[in-house]
Design an enzyme around this catalytic site. Sequence first.
Site, PDB file in Angstrom:
ATOM      1  N   MET A 159      11.136 -22.790 -39.847  1.00 30.40           N
ATOM      2  CA  MET A 159      11.140 -21.862 -38.717  1.00 30.40           C
ATOM      3  C   MET A 159       9.867 -21.993 -37.880  1.00 30.40           C
ATOM      4  SD  MET A 159      12.750 -18.441 -40.488  1.00 30.40           S
ATOM      5  CE  MET A 159      12.905 -17.569 -38.919  1.00 30.40           C
TER       6      MET A 159
ATOM      7  N   ASP B 192      15.377 -21.670 -42.183  1.00 36.10           N
ATOM      8  CA  ASP B 192      15.458 -22.078 -43.586  1.00 36.10           C
ATOM      9  C   ASP B 192      15.538 -20.901 -44.547  1.00 36.10           C
ATOM     10  OD1 ASP B 192      12.823 -21.310 -43.108  1.00 36.10           O
ATOM     11  OD2 ASP B 192      11.928 -23.093 -43.999  1.00 36.10           O
TER      12      ASP B 192
END
Length: 508
Positions: free
Chosen positions: A81, A240
Amino acid sequence: MQYLLGIDVGTSGVKTLLIDIEGHAVASAVAEYPLYAPKPLWAEQNPEDWWKATVCTIQQVLNQAGVESSDIRGIGISGQMHGSVFLDSNGQVIRPALLWCDQRTQAECDWITDTIGARKVMEYTLNPVLTGFTAGKIIWLRNNEPQNYAKIAKVLLPKDFIRYRLTGQFAGEVSDASGTSLFDVRKRRWSQEMLEGTGIPKEWMVPVYESVEATTKVSEAGSAETGLMVGTPVVGGGGDQAAGAVGNGIVETGVVSVSMGTSGVVFAFSDEPVLDPGMRTHTFCHAVPGKWHTMGVMLSAGGSLRWYRDEICQQEVATAKLLGKDPYELITAEADRAPAGCEGTIFLPYLSGERTPHKDANARGVFFGLTLRSNKPQMARSVLEGVCYGLRDSFEIMKEMGIPMNQCRVSGGGARSTVWRQILADITGIGQSVINIDEGPALGVALMAGVGTGVWDSVEQACRATIAVESTTPSRNDNRAIYDNTYEIYKKLYHSLKADFASVSKIS
């Protein structure tokens, strides 16, 4: 037979996973790439390395499984991210991507907060502006590399860059967008107030969808490079952590997870946005449509052990190579020989600064309490324990917030160690469960691809059909007093050193 493909663009490498429509793993492949640190606390990667690794692993998985690309029903993409991929008007990468663990943007984050107002930032995004998040990176480029800033046509998150290369289309989704400081997490859309307040053009942001929506399709160019079939649907996917939570079945209240990858994350599902008054945890959109999650993030969990392996354990690495073993297996076995608490040796795992609970880009790693009796088993164990103390910080905050925690599921590379799982269970006082499939975010987005293409009706149904707890490491009481006492010292050490961290950060 039909299959689903999950691609996870991680910090250390890309993992591609092929599952059948009953949820069984059929084939997987991993390709690694470097991380660059041009200055202390900076972290960058080349997005083209991500794409090359994606192409490589897709081809490996197709070859391993011996399946036709026409048998793949849908694709999901997950990724690290917050990273910023800057593209010009020709779709070319302008400069290396600034990653989630990059800490150079504190001044820019302070400027955003001061300009818009801390209360309004929380109102608009439900989170403080943090150095890891994307907005500060965009402003840093404006302040420090104006020639590159002037070229920007799009700003993509890592997984959405891979989507662009695979499909030729720009799209994003709500869970990943939540970590940009430019997204209205409550309303699940870009925040016009944050974009206008920072002077960031809205047209730089991609359209966002729910994570299970089939939003794009494999292009002719993507097909030519990967071998996938033109027109194969690609769903929104997820950041994720949200994707990993789906891959662990964290889709109902009371079930939480700990991810022990490069970073360490404690993750809790919620039906509504739940805020920490102290702003120590994050509140983001979940990859489950219409749901949210709370998470605490430490920046160097498995990353701390990886640093210890690379910089201190050359002998163990060499021995492992001769024995055909994983070096981590030797290091954790060595750690298991040391006593709980390591006779007062404490490791602060702030190698990349820290996020939860301190939000301090200047924090540094520390070995504290070394004596002439100190040895490598104690140092190794103190690294494992230090990470677990950091994860306990998040558990304690969630208890304060009243978040139910009936079961905890642990995943990631660190979870494979029985030694580390036991230390985590003992330090947190919470049993740590392992599920039947340890495939993390790649599994999560593969399941989302199944939902988006009609294999399952919902994410919850997909998880119930495929995921089950296999074993649980219970918390033991014999070391509890040692760990509770050491944890109190651990917490005090940060506050004792905070000013010194700030001072040493000025030394380059």
